[in-house]
Design a protein around this motif. Structure first.
Motif, mmCIF file in Angstrom:
data_model
loop_
_atom_site.group_PDB
_atom_site.id
_atom_site.type_symbol
_atom_site.label_atom_id
_atom_site.label_comp_id
_atom_site.label_asym_id
_atom_site.label_seq_id
_atom_site.Cartn_x
_atom_site.Cartn_y
_atom_site.Cartn_z
ATOM 1 N N SER A 5 66.006 56.271 11.041
ATOM 2 C CA SER A 5 66.390 55.505 9.859
ATOM 3 C C SER A 5 65.451 55.802 8.695
ATOM 4 C CB SER A 5 66.368 54.008 10.176
ATOM 5 O OG SER A 5 66.576 53.245 9.012
ATOM 6 N N TRP A 202 70.113 57.951 9.669
ATOM 7 C CA TRP A 202 70.713 57.023 8.718
ATOM 8 C C TRP A 202 69.898 57.062 7.437
ATOM 9 C CZ3 TRP A 202 70.339 51.013 9.817
ATOM 10 C CH2 TRP A 202 71.104 50.307 8.875
ATOM 11 N N SER A 204 69.261 54.884 4.842
ATOM 12 C CA SER A 204 69.526 53.452 4.909
ATOM 13 C C SER A 204 69.075 52.687 3.672
ATOM 14 C CB SER A 204 68.827 52.874 6.149
ATOM 15 O OG SER A 204 68.931 51.470 6.181
ATOM 16 N N ALA A 214 65.786 48.345 11.016
ATOM 17 C CA ALA A 214 66.661 49.506 10.834
ATOM 18 C C ALA A 214 66.301 50.611 11.819
ATOM 19 C CB ALA A 214 66.573 50.012 9.399
ATOM 20 N N GLN A 215 65.013 50.874 11.978
ATOM 21 C CA GLN A 215 64.594 51.894 12.928
ATOM 22 C C GLN A 215 64.793 51.423 14.371
ATOM 23 O OE1 GLN A 215 64.087 54.916 12.746
ATOM 24 N NE2 GLN A 215 62.977 55.496 14.596
#
Length: 292
Positions: A5, A202, A204, A214-215
């Motif tokens: 991410s 991603w 992001s 997110a990660q």
């Protein structure tokens, strides 16, 4: 290989709408502390189209210097002309960026042959990995899987960021390219499905606000902890949906960051600030997701 991410960083501004480089560096350090594998600067979320040439070069140089090899840095080097895109890409290569992200020229509505020659000329003039960015809603051109396959024959084209929202394209691109190009998700609300279908990363927007989560979503899928990944995705979905489909995405990210104590300031005009109704709706989402 780039994967995971990547934070498509917002560009902090002072109240007079000049760059806030110190906050930019502080935020990049925070992303590193939170475990983000990489950042992308001078992207759409970073308001690249509103920045001067000197500002874009400064942000790229600052990101690479501040990262000090601790985190991967992708630099957005898109431009309306091939000549200018080559200039930005050469600069990114010279300062030590890990890759560049390039959306097709976004005003002239180029043909497929023009798009191919655009990316080929950039590749021929440089030696840095290129991430082709397909975002038909913003560029006016849709790079279909067949076109991505054609672009993948260019030497330095190693990645594609797809923001079409069409999940079928992931398998189509993998099949048509024999897996020779790595796919990054370019949207927010379909990231879980993108990972399941084979996306390796991603770019992001939400990672500006929640880089660790997110990660974590990427890691859970990679470790085949799909139930946990789905639970996290569904928890985050109201925020992902707002950022992907709601109004004023850049302003929403910046207000969210201010609410969690990250200094980023306003968006540059013509982006108007959130009104009271929009701010209240955003705060409600952030509270429901547990961010504030």
């Amino acid at each position: 290989m780039l994967k995971g991410s990547f934070v498509v960083m917002v560009t902090p501004m002072l109240e007079n709408q000049e760059l806030d480089i110190e906050s930019f560096k502080n935020n990049l350090d925070w992303y590193i502390e939170e475990g983000a594998p990489g950042v992308c600067v001078c992207g759409g979320t970073g308001e690249f189209a509103s920045l001067s040439k000197e500002e874009r070069l400064l942000l790229a140089e600052t990101a690479v210097t501040q990262a000090k090899g601790r985190i991967k840095c992708i630099v957005g080097t898109a431009a309306e002309t091939t000549r200018e895109a080559i200039f930005y890409t050469k600069h990114a290569e010279e300062i030590g960026a890990d890759a560049v992200m390039i959306i097709n020229p976004y005003y002239c509505r180029p043909t497929e042959d023009e798009i191919f020659e655009h990316y080929k000329a950039i590749s021929d003039a440089t030696n840095i990995p290129i991430m082709v960015y397909n975002n038909p809603a913003h560029s006016g051109v849709d790079l279909k899987p067949e076109m991505i396959a054609r672009l993948s024959t260019i030497q330095n084209v190693k990645y594609v960021k797809d923001a079409s929202g069409d999940l079928r394209r992931i398998s189509d691109i993998k099949r048509l390219t024999n897996g020779s190009i790595n796919i990054f998700c370019g949207g927010e609300d379909l990231i879980y499905e993108n990972y399941l279908l084979g996306a390796v990363g991603w770019i992001s927007v939400c990672a500006n606000i929640i880089p660790k989560q997110a990660q974590e979503l990427f890691t859970l899928v990679q470790d085949n902890n799909l139930d946990e990944a789905k639970t996290l995705f569904l928890k985050l979905f109201p925020l992902l949906d707002l950022l992907e489909n709601g109004p004023k995405a850049i302003q929403s990210v910046k207000v969210s960051m201010e609410l969690i104590g990250r200094k980023v300031g306003p968006a540059r005009l013509p982006h108007l600030p959130l009104n009271e109704t929009e701010t209240d709706a955003l705060k409600k989402v952030l509270m429901n997701v547990g961010i504030i």
